[in-house]
Structures are given as structure tokens and as C-alpha cells.
Design a protein around this motif. Structure first.
Motif, PDB file in Angstrom:
ATOM      1  N   HIS A 129      23.415  27.579  42.287  1.00  0.00           N
ATOM      2  CA  HIS A 129      24.329  28.290  41.380  1.00  0.00           C
ATOM      3  C   HIS A 129      25.798  28.266  41.816  1.00  0.00           C
ATOM      4  O   HIS A 129      26.598  29.010  41.249  1.00  0.00           O
ATOM      5  CB  HIS A 129      23.903  29.752  41.257  1.00  0.00           C
ATOM      6  N   THR A 130      26.158  27.525  42.830  1.00  0.00           N
ATOM      7  CA  THR A 130      27.502  27.506  43.439  1.00  0.00           C
ATOM      8  C   THR A 130      27.762  28.820  44.178  1.00  0.00           C
ATOM      9  O   THR A 130      27.054  29.809  43.984  1.00  0.00           O
ATOM     10  CB  THR A 130      28.654  27.264  42.432  1.00  0.00           C
ATOM     11  N   SER A 132      29.910  30.903  43.659  1.00  0.00           N
ATOM     12  CA  SER A 132      30.296  31.985  42.760  1.00  0.00           C
ATOM     13  C   SER A 132      29.125  32.911  42.432  1.00  0.00           C
ATOM     14  O   SER A 132      29.274  33.866  41.682  1.00  0.00           O
ATOM     15  CB  SER A 132      30.903  31.442  41.466  1.00  0.00           C
ATOM     16  N   SER A 133      27.944  32.599  42.985  1.00  0.00           N
ATOM     17  CA  SER A 133      26.821  33.520  42.802  1.00  0.00           C
ATOM     18  C   SER A 133      26.754  34.541  43.941  1.00  0.00           C
ATOM     19  O   SER A 133      25.831  35.337  43.998  1.00  0.00           O
ATOM     20  CB  SER A 133      25.518  32.738  42.725  1.00  0.00           C
ATOM     21  N   HIS A 162      34.709  36.235  44.453  1.00  0.00           N
ATOM     22  CA  HIS A 162      34.197  37.599  44.282  1.00  0.00           C
ATOM     23  C   HIS A 162      34.227  38.377  45.590  1.00  0.00           C
ATOM     24  O   HIS A 162      33.233  38.414  46.326  1.00  0.00           O
ATOM     25  CB  HIS A 162      32.766  37.559  43.748  1.00  0.00           C
ATOM     26  N   ALA A 412      42.171  32.263  38.894  1.00  0.00           N
ATOM     27  CA  ALA A 412      42.439  33.545  38.243  1.00  0.00           C
ATOM     28  C   ALA A 412      42.576  34.538  39.386  1.00  0.00           C
ATOM     29  O   ALA A 412      42.297  34.184  40.532  1.00  0.00           O
ATOM     30  CB  ALA A 412      41.269  33.919  37.319  1.00  0.00           C
ATOM     31  N   THR A 415      38.255  38.395  41.828  1.00  0.00           N
ATOM     32  CA  THR A 415      37.457  39.284  40.979  1.00  0.00           C
ATOM     33  C   THR A 415      37.516  40.725  41.493  1.00  0.00           C
ATOM     34  O   THR A 415      37.245  40.962  42.669  1.00  0.00           O
ATOM     35  CB  THR A 415      35.998  38.815  40.963  1.00  0.00           C
ATOM     36  N   GLN A 419      34.326  44.298  38.055  1.00  0.00           N
ATOM     37  CA  GLN A 419      33.814  43.063  37.443  1.00  0.00           C
ATOM     38  C   GLN A 419      32.725  42.453  38.312  1.00  0.00           C
ATOM     39  O   GLN A 419      31.761  41.879  37.783  1.00  0.00           O
ATOM     40  CB  GLN A 419      34.969  42.076  37.230  1.00  0.00           C
ATOM     41  N   ARG A 422      29.737  44.148  37.395  1.00  0.00           N
ATOM     42  CA  ARG A 422      29.314  43.702  36.072  1.00  0.00           C
ATOM     43  C   ARG A 422      28.591  42.346  36.163  1.00  0.00           C
ATOM     44  O   ARG A 422      27.582  42.120  35.506  1.00  0.00           O
ATOM     45  CB  ARG A 422      30.535  43.626  35.134  1.00  0.00           C
ATOM     46  N   TYR A 423      29.147  41.441  36.987  1.00  0.00           N
ATOM     47  CA  TYR A 423      28.478  40.145  37.171  1.00  0.00           C
ATOM     48  C   TYR A 423      27.094  40.335  37.791  1.00  0.00           C
ATOM     49  O   TYR A 423      26.159  39.601  37.465  1.00  0.00           O
ATOM     50  CB  TYR A 423      29.319  39.199  38.038  1.00  0.00           C
ATOM     51  N   THR A 426      24.836  41.436  34.945  1.00  0.00           N
ATOM     52  CA  THR A 426      24.440  40.385  34.006  1.00  0.00           C
ATOM     53  C   THR A 426      23.714  39.239  34.717  1.00  0.00           C
ATOM     54  O   THR A 426      23.296  38.279  34.078  1.00  0.00           O
ATOM     55  CB  THR A 426      25.664  39.809  33.252  1.00  0.00           C
ATOM     56  N   GLY A 427      23.615  39.331  36.043  1.00  0.00           N
ATOM     57  CA  GLY A 427      22.776  38.385  36.775  1.00  0.00           C
ATOM     58  C   GLY A 427      23.489  37.141  37.271  1.00  0.00           C
ATOM     59  O   GLY A 427      22.841  36.255  37.802  1.00  0.00           O
ATOM     60  N   SER A 428      24.805  37.047  37.116  1.00  0.00           N
ATOM     61  CA  SER A 428      25.436  35.810  37.583  1.00  0.00           C
ATOM     62  C   SER A 428      25.906  35.932  39.036  1.00  0.00           C
ATOM     63  O   SER A 428      26.105  34.923  39.697  1.00  0.00           O
ATOM     64  CB  SER A 428      26.546  35.333  36.639  1.00  0.00           C
ATOM     65  N   ILE A 429      26.065  37.154  39.558  1.00  0.00           N
ATOM     66  CA  ILE A 429      26.132  37.304  41.023  1.00  0.00           C
ATOM     67  C   ILE A 429      24.733  37.683  41.464  1.00  0.00           C
ATOM     68  O   ILE A 429      24.128  38.615  40.945  1.00  0.00           O
ATOM     69  CB  ILE A 429      27.180  38.362  41.456  1.00  0.00           C
ATOM     70  N   LYS A 430      24.231  36.921  42.429  1.00  0.00           N
ATOM     71  CA  LYS A 430      22.826  37.086  42.833  1.00  0.00           C
ATOM     72  C   LYS A 430      22.676  37.566  44.266  1.00  0.00           C
ATOM     73  O   LYS A 430      21.570  37.816  44.736  1.00  0.00           O
ATOM     74  CB  LYS A 430      22.087  35.755  42.643  1.00  0.00           C
TER      75      LYS A 430
END
Lengths: 769, 152
Positions: A129-130, A132-133, A162, A412, A415, A419, A422-423, A426-430
Motif C-alpha cells: 500500500h506504499t 502512505s499507509s 502522515h 501538500a 497530514t 485527518q 480520519r484516514y 476509512t482504512g487507508s492508514i493501516k
């Protein structure tokens, strides 16, 4: 054994009235339980004040503390938390071994097992997932060297955007406001400005409870010749407000109308430094236009602050020749946080009251090392107050770490914490690595926070000294060494850097956060672009990290290049910038009215204070501030949740003097715990009568998010408003819901991204036992 | 004179933008920043729309019906999740561009007409529209890598 004063019954101790720069008499406060063999130099970590302290050691154990008389911050004094909080180090329930969750239970493990698991998990996630997870949620209570190690691990090693700290909940707005006005983080003044100032303004800052030792300095000014006039803006009658010359008690969520009203009166009366405004600021006409609508009558209608009181405050603030202002959570955790905080900067800019003795602004911090979280880039900032929108700044970091600039995420802003959560939701940070903080008491909307950490697909690492509400949800718990058990530096809210030496060994197998992050870097085999181990892997000691950090600050506002462990150990606190030009540090920033706003120097190109939209470099260059400060005018917006028929009262949250944060330390000090054993709800006499509630009755407080049960405390607050301290959770008392954040909102300031803890709509009900 | 026609297009576009912000606020209410800022922006666009109505009245002529093609293309799919958020922000950005260009066109006409009132209105509203665009762009840039690379 010596206890030089009873700080529980007399929080601030006897008065030593004075006036004049650095004339504050010394008073050595001490509390030891046995006579120490020796004393070890340190500073206090139980608020942002950074009092110089010596740790007393006997037979390898901490036996007490005493204030350092030579220290410019405290002149020997200590507050109740400082005098009594150290006993937590010796608690029998310290974590001494790593824990790993097996079959649903946390079980003791070796460091090898725990770190191998974390590394394996990291590598798997990156492959699928790179990076960023993976996210980091850290603290305002680690040391500088630890944050810098973490920043490099995250930004250069993993390359994840993050990373943030709980500083997001406490001082993000301080940084945002300083950046918005002056181009960079960094408090303009010094505590010594209080010694001679004519007037003091506290906005949403109960300094008497929060920074007790700084309040002693003010109390001593009030007891001396030519006492300063004190203006306090706070909806509650706090200890601080009781001493005010003028106390303005606005309704919750109305900081902007009050501040705009004050600025309007000051502009109208012509109490302006026109030459200063002309030479050193941008935006005066816009500001004037914005505040012009806020006549005293209009302010009174909206905020409840009587017009004559507003005038009295404006008169003091408009005519004093020197002024020290402080701002804290009443502003930072409220609606329009950044917009309100910059109005205090505006006040000083309009009158030219900064950069000289007697004048300063404290956009306060809450935590002892929050300044370093920001400086080192372990939060949503980049190391050395660098600007994520400036490619040259990114290149500088890449050169320091010998990595490709694109390895450092800067597409950007980093994070922000809300946020990150929030990630996770929603499951994109694991994988979330939490260090030195206890979000399951301190985050808003705790039911939601618990649900997030309980998610099956989120791997949670918690690094702490104790089992907490948060460790319950951890997959791995790493036992951390704390203050007194490791060496490192940290910086108080006044830019004063202290060294804190290791006095004793950590208990059992506990390790410093520094050692843990460096070990992770080594095990992950992070490499620079020439294949050599990444910087952190070559660090043997925290001094190596400090020396690397100095290089990172060279030429930046927070310049540490003139400091060393030796120099910090010889004296007792040095203010940055400290370099060849200012070898002993610097009392004031911006003495010449030249601010940190030049395009290649500034920490930010700015944001729209209403929306948080970032400004581009091109737009910034077109404005060309070139050393001038920004005056920002912002109009009022009502809070997003207001009392209604169903939830008719305002809730606000805050502190009590005897506890720090989620009480992981102060709750383990018998003296402090006995002084403030439980949570409570404070309500006005009128509201108590209306609901038939008497002192001590159990009251159910409910919001749209959750409910708590709290014993009532009646009086000392405006009708329509109730107050619950945020310190209390469940690790030591789980028989009823009592954490204030069961009730608070998931929302945040558009600029600083700091959550709004200071308002929520609630209803009350007396509970019959 | 086609001014009224174009004012009609602008009016319709601001109306669409008002509704679209409202729609996105409602749909993504689990994203607290999105919900609140989109409500604010919806209020801005509603205010712009109200300002335009006066000028439509003033320059009223026979209006051609502008087909709302844009609306049909945008927000049509029943999207959800992180990718839906990114796509919705993307579409909002496009709509703000439509509105912005209309204001530019109207402002040019106002200059030609020497209509100071319309010029002031167009200047103010265009500036606020840019703030909407800037915010959307910032949020899109933030969300893009996470959404495209990591989100399920």
C-alpha cells in the motif's frame, strides 16, 4: 524531609513583590522525601513554562526536586505539579517490558519480538500500500532529539506525509497565528518583559492554573510598586480572572466580536503607532474596515460583554506604553481559532508594542516540549520552520539527510492529526504509531476515537510509560523511559532551551523514545541516496542528534548553532536564536520591525483565514511582504453547534491546577490526586436551582456524541454554561462514564486544524443514586 | 444585447454551485471539514446568486434557455468512498471555473457599460469564487495521493 512550602493548600506561595527587568527575587522551592546523594540538572515537564529544576537522586532513585535559583524562567520556584509530579517515575505500575497482543490479550514479549513484528508489518504494508499507509501520532512531551529522529524516520526513511502530534489539540493555533502574522513560528518576547510591563492581557488563558510559576511572577508584580493593569478575557471566573483590573466574560464562541470590538475602539481613539503601521505592516485598511462594524453596543448584544467594560479594557490596551499578551486554549480550541489569535498580534502591531523590553506576545503552548514538536517537524511542520511550499527549503532538508528531495513528502501540507485519524477510520492508514500520548482521553468524540483504534485492519503501536486507556487497543506496547531517565533538550514557550540530564536508569527494560526510533530506523535499514545508513542509524547518543539538529537550524529563525550540550549544562537555559551573532541567545525577536516574511525565508506562504486555502508562492511574491507583518481582519462566524431546545446548555472543557493532561503522571502522585481526586461538572447557581441540583449531586450530562456522569460543583460560572475538566478517564476509575471528551465535537479550525473542545451543546439531568 | 443571456448563464451556474456544495456537504458529512466548508461555500454562492438576480432584472431581455449540460455530467453517478470524495471535489472545482469565467465575461461587459454597480459586484464575487477554487484545489492536492495509491 524538606518541603519548603505546601503548594497544595497555597498554590503560588508567599508574595515577593517587585518591579524591574530581571529583578524578580529568587525563592527556592523544594520537595524531597529523602536527602539526595546528588542533584542532576533538568527542567520541569509538567507544563510549557520550562522551569529549571534539579532532580534529587539517592541510591539510584529519584527522591525529589528543587527549583534552580539561577534559571531565568522560574528563579527557583516550582508549582504543585512540578513539586509532586516526579513521584510517578517511581510508580510500581511502570511498564517494564514490551507487550504484544496474542489471542486478544497483551502478553509480555522481548524487544526483539516486538520490534521484529513492527518492522515486518511496516514492510508488508509498504509493499502492498506504499508508506502512505503508515501514520505517526506523537506528543508534546518527548525531547528535541527524539522528535528530530522521528521526523527523519518518517519523512526521509519511510517518506510518509502522515505525522502529527497531540500538539494539534493544544498548540497548533499558536504556531498558525505566529506564522500568519509574522511569517514564522517563534514567540517575539521574553518572560522578563513581565517584570516591567505596564499592562497584561490574558485571552482564554487561565494562567493561574496552567503556568503557575509564570503566574507567581505576575502576582509578585501585582504586589510590588507600579503594578501592571490586568485585562482578562474568559467566560469563567477563573483564579486569573479574580485578579483582573477588567474581566470580560464573553459568551462561548464569541472571541472574534470581542477582539474586533477592542481593536475598533483603539483605532477609533487613534491609539495607533502610525509610523510603525506604515513601515512594518500590510493590511491596515482592510482590518480597519472589518472591525469598524463592531461597535461596543453590537459587541454587547452578541457577546454579553457590557459596552462600558469593553471601553475600559480598550482604554488600558490602547494607552499602555508596554504590553504583554498571552493567548491559550480559550482561543485555540474555539470557533475561529486562528482568526481570533491573530487579533492579539494585530493589537501589538497596531501599537508597535513588540521587540522591546516590557512588550511581548505569548501565543502559549500547553505542553513542555510542544515547541520542539513544531521546530523539529514531528507534527504538521517541517524541521527548522521550513516551508513545505518552498522547493529550496525541501532541497535543504534533502541535502542534510542526503536523500532525493522527492523522498520527502511535500505535495501538500503534512497530514494533520484529525485527518490522520480520519484516514485510519476509512482504512487507508493501516498502521498508527502513537508515542507519548493518550488519545482515548484527549481526543474529541471519544466513542468515535475508540471505534477507530478498535478496527481490525488498523495495527496500533503505543509507546508509553504506563498502561493507559489507549494501550487497551494496542497491538504492540513499547515501554518508554521518561524524564529523569534519559538525556535530551527541550524548549519552553519562551524559546528557552534547557538540557535535562539522565538522573536514574529507566525501570526494567524500558527504553527512551530516541533509542526506539533509532532502532526502528536501523532494523528497517533506511538508506540515504548513496546507500549509507540514514542519518539516524549512525546516531549513537542524543548528543549526536542534537549536533545534527543544530545544522538543520542554521540560518533559520530557531537557530541553535551556538548551543551545545556543554554550554547548556554550564548555564540554565538559553534562548534561541543562539549563533555567532547572538552567542548568549536573544531576548526579543523583530526588534527592528523586520519580520520573517521574506519569500525565501518565511515558514508559510499563508492561508485564507476563513477557509484555510493555502496561498501559492506566486501570489505571495505578488504581495511581496518582504519583512512586513500581516494585519488580518476577519469577521464573525457563529459556532457550528449552538444550544437549542433539545440541548439547551453550552459545555466548555478545561484544566484543573493539580493535573496535567490525562493524569498518567499526576494521577499517580498521591498529593496531586488527593487534591483533585475526581472529575466534576461546574454549573451556575441559577442553572443548579432550575434543575434542582445541589453541590455533590450526580448529574448526567449528554451531548449528541455521548454522555457522562459527574458530581455537581455549583457556582463560579455564567448561567447557560457548564464546565468539565478534560483530565479524567478510566485507567484508575472505570465505574462511570466521566471523560469530558465523550461529549465534544469532531470538527476543527480551518487554518490550524485544532479541534473545537471549547464548545458543544449539552443537556443536564440529576441522577438519583 | 446578450448581457441578460449571459447573466442568466451566470445565475444558473451560481445556482448549480450553491446546490452542488450543499449536496457534497450532505453526502460527505463524515468528513467534518468538507461538510462545514462546503456549507459555507454554498452560502457564499447563494449570496452571489442573490446579487445577480438584481442585475438580471435590470438587463432583462429575452433569455435563451441554457441547457444545464454541466449539471448532467457532474455528480450524476452514485459514488461513495474516498474516490467519490475526490471526484466530487474535482467536479466542484470545475463548476467554480464555470462560475469564474462567467464573472470575467460579465465584468468585461460592466466595464463597457460603465455600470459601476455591476463591476463592483463582479469584482467581489469573482474574488470569493477564487477563494472557493483555491480551497478546492488545496483539498484535492491533499486527497489525491492517498486516494489513488492507498485507499481501498
Amino acid at each position: 524531609m524538606p518541603e519548603t512550602r505546601d503548594s497544595i493548600t497555597d498554590i503560588w506561595g508567599p508574595r515577593t513583590g517587585f518591579e524591574g527587568q530581571e529583578q524578580w527575587p529568587a525563592r527556592i522551592d523544594e520537595h524531597t522525601t529523602e536527602a539526595p546523594d546528588h542533584w542532576v540538572q533538568s527542567a520541569c515537564v509538567l507544563c510549557s513554562n520550562g522551569c529549571g529544576v534539579d532532580i534529587g537522586v539517592k541510591d539510584g532513585r529519584i527522591v525529589g526536586v528543587r527549583g534552580r535559583a539561577v534559571d531565568s524562567v522560574n528563579h527557583g520556584r516550582l508549582g504543585p505539579k512540578g513539586l509532586h509530579g516526579w513521584v510517578a517515575n517511581n510508580s510500581p505500575d511502570r511498564l517494564t517490558k514490551p507487550l504484544i497482543r496474542r489471542n486478544g490479550q497483551l502478553e509480555e514479549a522481548t524487544w526483539e519480538e516486538a520490534m521484529s513484528l513492527i518492522v515486518q508489518k511496516s514492510k508488508d504494508l509498504i509493499a502492498k500500500h506504499t508508506s502512505s499507509s503508515i501514520g505517526f501520532y506523537t506528543s508534546g512531551q518527548l525531547f528535541l532529539e527524539e522528535y528530530y529522529a522521528l521526523a527523519i524516520v518518517g519523512k526521509a526513511g519511510l517518506g510518509t506525509p502522515h505525522m502529527d502530534g497531540n500538539t494539534r489539540l493544544c498548540t497548533a493555533t499558536a504556531a498558525a497565528a505566529l506564522k500568519a502574522s509574522f511569517g514564522s513560528d517563534g514567540q517575539p518576547g521574553s518572560y522578563a518583559d513581565l517584570d516591567s510591563t505596564e499592562a497584561i492581557l490574558h485571552v482564554g488563558h487561565n494562567i493561574a492554573s496552567q503556568q503557575t510559576v509564570l503566574w507567581m511572577r505576575i502576582l509578585d508584580r501585582l504586589a510590588g510598586p507600579n503594578p501592571p493593569k490586568l485585562v482578562v478575557i474568559d467566560p469563567r471566573r477563573t483564579y486569573t480572572a479574580e485578579k483582573a483590573t477588567v474581566h470580560l466574560a464573553p459568551r462561548v464562541g464569541t472571541n472574534i466580536p470581542v477582539m474586533n470590538g477592542l481593536l475598533h475602539l483603539i483605532i477609533e481613539a487613534g491609539h495607533l503607532n502610525h509610523a510603525y503601521i506604515e513601515a512594518h505592516t500590510l493590511g491596515f485598511e482592510e482590518l480597519k474596515k472589518t472591525v469598524a462594524k463592531w461597535t461596543p453596543d453590537r459587541v454587547e448584544r452578541l457577546t454579553g460583554v457590557p459596552a462600558d467594560k469593553l471601553r475600559a479594557a480598550a482604554d488600558i490596551l490602547g494607552t499602555c506604553k508596554t504590553l504583554v499578551s498571552t493567548v491559550l486554549q480559550g482561543v485555540y480550541q474555539s470557533m475561529q481559532a486562528t482568526a481570533s489569535a491573530v487579533q492579539v498580534n494585530n493589537l501589538h502591531l497596531l501599537r508597535g508594542l513588540l521587540g522591546h523590553d516590557g512588550s511581548g506576545i505569548y501565543q502559549m503552548n500547553g505542553q513542555p516540549t510542544a515547541q520542539n514538536t513544531r521546530e523539529c517537524g514531528a507534527d504538521g511542520d517541517l524541521p527548522g520552520f521550513r516551508n513545505w511550499g518552498n522547493e529550496t527549503h525541501i532541497q535543504e532538508l534533502a541535502d542534510l539527510w542526503n536523500v532525493h528531495p522527492d523522498q520527502i513528502p511535500h505535495w501538500a501540507p503534512p497530514t494533520h492529526a484529525m485527518q490522520i485519524w480520519r484516514y485510519c477510520e476509512t482504512g487507508s492508514i493501516k498502521m498508527l504509531w502513537i508515542s507519548g500520548t493518550n488519545p482515548l482521553v484527549s481526543m474529541p468524540d471519544l466513542a468515535r476515537a475508540r471505534k477507530i483504534l478498535a478496527k481490525e485492519d488498523l495495527f496500533v503501536i503505543v509507546q508509553d510509560a504506563f498502561l493507559t486507556e489507549t494501550t487497551k487497543y494496542a497491538d504492540v506496547v513499547l515501554p518508554a523511559a521518561i524524564w529523569g531517565e534519559k538525556t535530551g533538550c527541550f524548549t519552553n514557550v519562551g524559546r528557552t532551551v534547557h538540557i535535562s540530564h539522565r538522573a536514574v536508569n529507566p525501570p526494567g527494560e524500558a527504553r527512551s523514545d530516541f533509542d526506539i526510533f533509532v532502532d526502528y530506523s536501523r532494523r528497517m535499514d533506511f538508506r540515504d541516496q548513496h546507500g549509507a545508513p540514514l542519518l539516524t542509524s549512525t546516531w549513537q547518543t542524543t548528543e549526536d542528534a542534537f549536533n545534527a539538529w543544530r545544522e538543520c537550524t542554521r540560518g533559520r529563525p530557531c537557530d541553535y548553532t551556538g548551543m551545545s550540550y556543554a554550554k547548556l549544562s554550564e548555564g540554565s537555559g538559553i534562548q534561541w536564536p543562539c549563533n555567532e551573532e547572538f552567542p548568549d541567545g536573544k531576548k526579543h525577536l523583530y526588534e527592528d520591525g523586520v519580520f520573517a516574511t521574506a519569500t525565501e525565508y518565511c515558514e508559510t506562504y499563508g492561508e485564507d483565514l476563513e477557509t484555510g486555502a493555502p496561498r501559492s508562492k506566486e501570489e505571495y511574491q505578488a504581495i511581496n511582504p518582504n519583512g512586513r507583518a500581516f494585519l488580518h481582519g476577519v469577521d464573525y462566524e457563529p459556532p457550528h453547534e449552538e444550544p437549542d431546545e433539545q440541548y439547551p446548555l453550552w459545555l466548555t472543557t478545561g484544566r484543573v491546577v493539580f493535573h496535567f493532561h490525562t493524569r498518567t503522571k499526576t494521577g499517580r502522585s498521591k498529593a496531586l490526586q488527593d487534591a483533585a481526586p475526581d472529575s466534576f461538572v461546574q454549573l451556575a447557581t441559577e442553572d443548579a436551582a432550575r434543575y434542582g441540583i445541589s453541590e455533590g449531586d450526580m448529574v448526567e450530562v449528554t451531548s449528541r456524541r455521548g454522555r457522562v456522569l459527574e458530581p455537581a460543583r455549583v457556582g463560579g460560572i455564567e448561567p447557560g454554561l457548564v464546565f468539565i475538566p478534560f483530565h479524567y478517564g478510566y485507567w484508575d476509575k472505570a465505574d462511570r462514564p466521566r471523560a469530558a471528551n465523550e461529549l465534544t465535537l469532531t470538527e476543527w479550525d480551518p487554518v490550524s486544524k485544532q479541534p473545537h473542545f471549547k464548545y458543544a451543546a449539552v443537556k443536564l439531568r440529576k441522577v438519583h443514586a | 444585447m446578450h448581457l441578460a443571456t449571459y447573466l442568466g448563464l451566470l445565475e444558473d451556474s451560481e445556482k448549480q454551485l450553491t446546490d452542488a456544495f450543499e449536496h457534497v456537504a450532505e453526502k460527505h458529512r463524515d468528513e467534518p471539514d468538507i461538510e462545514q466548508i462546503c456549507q459555507k461555500f454554498s452560502a457564499w454562492s447563494r449570496n452571489h446568486h442573490g446579487q445577480i438576480l438584481g442585475f438580471v432584472e435590470k438587463y432583462l431581455e429575452e433569455q435563451e434557455d441554457e441547457p444545464d449540460k454541466l449539471k448532467r455530467d457532474l455528480f450524476a453517478r452514485n459514488r461513495s468512498g474516498a474516490l467519490a470524495l475526490l471526484r466530487d471535489l474535482h467536479d466542484l472545482w470545475l463548476l467554480t471555473q464555470q462560475v469564474q469565467l462567467c464573472w470575467t465575461v460579465i465584468r468585461q461587459a460592466a466595464l463597457g457599460l460603465r455600470d459601476e454597480e455591476l463591476k463592483a459586484c463582479a469584482t467581489e464575487c469573482a474574488a470569493r469564487t477564487k477563494r472557493q477554487t483555491d480551497w478546492l484545489l488545496g483539498r484535492v492536492k491533499q486527497a489525491a495521493p492517498q486516494t489513488l495509491l492507498v485507499a481501498e
